[in-house]
Write a protein that holds these residues in place. Sequence first.
Motif, PDB file in Angstrom:
ATOM      1  N   HIS A  26       0.812  -1.221   0.000  1.00 24.83           N
ATOM      2  CA  HIS A  26       0.000   0.000   0.000  1.00 24.83           C
ATOM      3  C   HIS A  26       0.848   1.275   0.000  1.00 24.83           C
ATOM      4  O   HIS A  26       0.637   2.168  -0.835  1.00 24.83           O
ATOM      5  N   ALA A  27       1.787   1.362   0.912  1.00 26.62           N
ATOM      6  CA  ALA A  27       2.596   2.585   0.983  1.00 26.62           C
ATOM      7  C   ALA A  27       3.458   2.733  -0.275  1.00 26.62           C
ATOM      8  O   ALA A  27       3.658   3.845  -0.776  1.00 26.62           O
ATOM      9  N   ARG A  28       3.937   1.617  -0.791  1.00 22.89           N
ATOM     10  CA  ARG A  28       4.831   1.685  -1.942  1.00 22.89           C
ATOM     11  C   ARG A  28       4.112   2.134  -3.202  1.00 22.89           C
ATOM     12  O   ARG A  28       4.646   2.961  -3.969  1.00 22.89           O
ATOM     13  N   VAL A  29       2.908   1.616  -3.455  1.00 24.88           N
ATOM     14  CA  VAL A  29       2.217   2.048  -4.669  1.00 24.88           C
ATOM     15  C   VAL A  29       1.862   3.532  -4.578  1.00 24.88           C
ATOM     16  O   VAL A  29       1.921   4.251  -5.587  1.00 24.88           O
ATOM     17  N   ARG A  30       1.550   3.996  -3.385  1.00 19.87           N
ATOM     18  CA  ARG A  30       1.275   5.426  -3.224  1.00 19.87           C
ATOM     19  C   ARG A  30       2.531   6.249  -3.513  1.00 19.87           C
ATOM     20  O   ARG A  30       2.460   7.295  -4.174  1.00 19.87           O
ATOM     21  N   ALA A  31       3.673   5.783  -3.026  1.00 19.18           N
ATOM     22  CA  ALA A  31       4.929   6.503  -3.260  1.00 19.18           C
ATOM     23  C   ALA A  31       5.297   6.501  -4.737  1.00 19.18           C
ATOM     24  O   ALA A  31       5.758   7.517  -5.283  1.00 19.18           O
ATOM     25  N   ILE A  32       5.096   5.379  -5.408  1.00 21.76           N
ATOM     26  CA  ILE A  32       5.384   5.284  -6.842  1.00 21.76           C
ATOM     27  C   ILE A  32       4.494   6.250  -7.621  1.00 21.76           C
ATOM     28  O   ILE A  32       4.956   6.952  -8.532  1.00 21.76           O
ATOM     29  N   ALA A  33       3.224   6.291  -7.272  1.00 26.25           N
ATOM     30  CA  ALA A  33       2.299   7.200  -7.959  1.00 26.25           C
ATOM     31  C   ALA A  33       2.732   8.653  -7.779  1.00 26.25           C
ATOM     32  O   ALA A  33       2.757   9.431  -8.747  1.00 26.25           O
ATOM     33  N   ARG A  34       3.095   9.022  -6.557  1.00 25.76           N
ATOM     34  CA  ARG A  34       3.539  10.395  -6.298  1.00 25.76           C
ATOM     35  C   ARG A  34       4.794  10.722  -7.105  1.00 25.76           C
ATOM     36  O   ARG A  34       4.908  11.799  -7.702  1.00 25.76           O
ATOM     37  N   ALA A  35       5.736   9.799  -7.135  1.00 24.29           N
ATOM     38  CA  ALA A  35       7.013  10.049  -7.813  1.00 24.29           C
ATOM     39  C   ALA A  35       6.841  10.241  -9.315  1.00 24.29           C
ATOM     40  O   ALA A  35       7.637  10.944  -9.946  1.00 24.29           O
ATOM     41  N   HIS A  36       5.810   9.626  -9.881  1.00 24.99           N
ATOM     42  CA  HIS A  36       5.633   9.672 -11.335  1.00 24.99           C
ATOM     43  C   HIS A  36       4.416  10.496 -11.760  1.00 24.99           C
ATOM     44  O   HIS A  36       4.026  10.461 -12.926  1.00 24.99           O
TER      45      HIS A  36
ATOM     46  N   ARG B 279       9.323 -11.484   5.297  1.00 23.29           N
ATOM     47  CA  ARG B 279      10.409 -10.916   4.493  1.00 23.29           C
ATOM     48  C   ARG B 279       9.998  -9.565   3.893  1.00 23.29           C
ATOM     49  O   ARG B 279      10.753  -8.587   3.940  1.00 23.29           O
ATOM     50  N   TRP B 280       8.792  -9.537   3.309  1.00 22.55           N
ATOM     51  CA  TRP B 280       8.332  -8.307   2.674  1.00 22.55           C
ATOM     52  C   TRP B 280       8.057  -7.210   3.696  1.00 22.55           C
ATOM     53  O   TRP B 280       8.321  -6.028   3.430  1.00 22.55           O
ATOM     54  N   ALA B 281       7.537  -7.583   4.847  1.00 22.61           N
ATOM     55  CA  ALA B 281       7.278  -6.588   5.893  1.00 22.61           C
ATOM     56  C   ALA B 281       8.581  -5.959   6.379  1.00 22.61           C
ATOM     57  O   ALA B 281       8.668  -4.747   6.610  1.00 22.61           O
ATOM     58  N   LYS B 282       9.614  -6.791   6.513  1.00 24.79           N
ATOM     59  CA  LYS B 282      10.925  -6.270   6.919  1.00 24.79           C
ATOM     60  C   LYS B 282      11.455  -5.309   5.865  1.00 24.79           C
ATOM     61  O   LYS B 282      11.969  -4.234   6.189  1.00 24.79           O
ATOM     62  N   ALA B 283      11.304  -5.677   4.594  1.00 25.39           N
ATOM     63  CA  ALA B 283      11.778  -4.805   3.516  1.00 25.39           C
ATOM     64  C   ALA B 283      11.005  -3.494   3.477  1.00 25.39           C
ATOM     65  O   ALA B 283      11.573  -2.437   3.179  1.00 25.39           O
ATOM     66  N   ALA B 284       9.715  -3.569   3.779  1.00 32.08           N
ATOM     67  CA  ALA B 284       8.867  -2.365   3.741  1.00 32.08           C
ATOM     68  C   ALA B 284       8.931  -1.555   5.024  1.00 32.08           C
ATOM     69  O   ALA B 284       8.459  -0.422   5.066  1.00 32.08           O
TER      70      ALA B 284
ATOM     71  N   GLY C 130      -3.749   1.007 -18.176  1.00 35.04           N
ATOM     72  CA  GLY C 130      -4.198   0.767 -19.537  1.00 35.04           C
ATOM     73  C   GLY C 130      -4.636  -0.678 -19.692  1.00 35.04           C
ATOM     74  O   GLY C 130      -5.481  -1.170 -18.956  1.00 35.04           O
ATOM     75  N   ALA C 131      -4.021  -1.386 -20.631  1.00 35.76           N
ATOM     76  CA  ALA C 131      -4.362  -2.790 -20.851  1.00 35.76           C
ATOM     77  C   ALA C 131      -3.440  -3.742 -20.094  1.00 35.76           C
ATOM     78  O   ALA C 131      -3.612  -4.958 -20.166  1.00 35.76           O
ATOM     79  N   ASP C 132      -2.480  -3.191 -19.354  1.00 36.42           N
ATOM     80  CA  ASP C 132      -1.489  -4.022 -18.668  1.00 36.42           C
ATOM     81  C   ASP C 132      -1.909  -4.310 -17.236  1.00 36.42           C
ATOM     82  O   ASP C 132      -2.282  -3.401 -16.481  1.00 36.42           O
ATOM     83  N   VAL C 133      -1.834  -5.586 -16.868  1.00 38.54           N
ATOM     84  CA  VAL C 133      -2.267  -6.053 -15.555  1.00 38.54           C
ATOM     85  C   VAL C 133      -1.055  -6.571 -14.788  1.00 38.54           C
ATOM     86  O   VAL C 133      -0.265  -7.366 -15.318  1.00 38.54           O
ATOM     87  N   TYR C 134      -0.918  -6.119 -13.536  1.00 36.48           N
ATOM     88  CA  TYR C 134       0.175  -6.548 -12.675  1.00 36.48           C
ATOM     89  C   TYR C 134      -0.420  -7.095 -11.383  1.00 36.48           C
ATOM     90  O   TYR C 134      -1.019  -6.346 -10.601  1.00 36.48           O
ATOM     91  N   PHE C 135      -0.244  -8.402 -11.162  1.00 37.70           N
ATOM     92  CA  PHE C 135      -0.803  -9.026  -9.963  1.00 37.70           C
ATOM     93  C   PHE C 135       0.263  -9.126  -8.875  1.00 37.70           C
ATOM     94  O   PHE C 135       1.348  -9.673  -9.103  1.00 37.70           O
ATOM     95  N   GLY C 136      -0.060  -8.593  -7.717  1.00 35.13           N
ATOM     96  CA  GLY C 136       0.810  -8.740  -6.558  1.00 35.13           C
ATOM     97  C   GLY C 136       1.727  -7.563  -6.341  1.00 35.13           C
ATOM     98  O   GLY C 136       2.245  -6.974  -7.289  1.00 35.13           O
ATOM     99  N   GLN C 137       1.947  -7.236  -5.058  1.00 37.11           N
ATOM    100  CA  GLN C 137       2.813  -6.106  -4.743  1.00 37.11           C
ATOM    101  C   GLN C 137       4.266  -6.367  -5.126  1.00 37.11           C
ATOM    102  O   GLN C 137       5.061  -5.437  -5.246  1.00 37.11           O
ATOM    103  N   ASP C 138       4.611  -7.626  -5.366  1.00 34.66           N
ATOM    104  CA  ASP C 138       5.964  -7.926  -5.821  1.00 34.66           C
ATOM    105  C   ASP C 138       6.158  -7.608  -7.298  1.00 34.66           C
ATOM    106  O   ASP C 138       7.256  -7.834  -7.839  1.00 34.66           O
ATOM    107  N   ARG C 139       5.124  -7.096  -7.968  1.00 39.32           N
ATOM    108  CA  ARG C 139       5.256  -6.639  -9.357  1.00 39.32           C
ATOM    109  C   ARG C 139       5.285  -5.118  -9.460  1.00 39.32           C
ATOM    110  O   ARG C 139       5.241  -4.569 -10.556  1.00 39.32           O
ATOM    111  N   LEU C 140       5.388  -4.446  -8.328  1.00 34.25           N
ATOM    112  CA  LEU C 140       5.336  -2.983  -8.355  1.00 34.25           C
ATOM    113  C   LEU C 140       6.534  -2.366  -9.074  1.00 34.25           C
ATOM    114  O   LEU C 140       6.433  -1.248  -9.578  1.00 34.25           O
ATOM    115  N   HIS C 141       7.653  -3.087  -9.153  1.00 34.61           N
ATOM    116  CA  HIS C 141       8.778  -2.538  -9.919  1.00 34.61           C
ATOM    117  C   HIS C 141       8.425  -2.449 -11.401  1.00 34.61           C
ATOM    118  O   HIS C 141       8.892  -1.545 -12.101  1.00 34.61           O
TER     119      HIS C 141
END
Length: 203
Positions: free
Chosen positions: A19-29, A69-74, A178-189
């Motif tokens: 959640h926090a990461r997608v918000r940060a990515i949106a703000r940055a771009h 693991r992901w919680a530690k990274a986040a 658009g037409a691109d689908v990304y499943f999972g927070q591990d696809r946020l990159h």
Amino acid sequence: MPKITCYFSPQSGYAYLGHARVRAIARAHGAAIQWRPVDIMKVFAAGGSTAPAKQSPQRNAYRKQDIVRWAKAAGVPINTEPKFWPTDTLPACRLIAAAIAAGEDPADLIGACLAAVWARDLQIADPEVLYQLAAEAGLDALALAERAAAPETAALVEAYTAEAVEKGVFGSPTYVIGADVYFGQDRLHFVEAQLAAMKEAAQ
């Protein structure tokens, strides 16, 4: 402005972690996020997915390791065995949809619902808890509770769910550009890379 549509369940552990990461990515771009709370059981059924709580012991054991693991990274707290998971998510979905319908930014409320499950052991099916979370998010909790109880708000959640199924969503969180689908927070990159490419192409 680029747009990310985020389909999610308010009890999704991976939605919490992203959640926090997608918000940060949106703000940055310079992108906007369209939040879409869905009836996740209907999404699972349409997409042929098995609800995490009903998956094999092996997969659930792995999931517990993975979220740590992901919680530690986040840098966020995580409870691998939350007291109120799985739960009925429709009350929270409707409250979030009510905020959207009222023209409010629901992001803080969404984050509060996700953290309530995965970090605070709160029952998001409880109207009093939802009232508390809405207030903590700085929203008019009473007005939102009234709007959430309206039939049109339930219909809005159903519409979001149908939209998700139509776009091929089968789990939470799923990000669509658009037409691109990304499943999972591990696809946020990949989400971030697409937004960067879109920004470069627009210059």
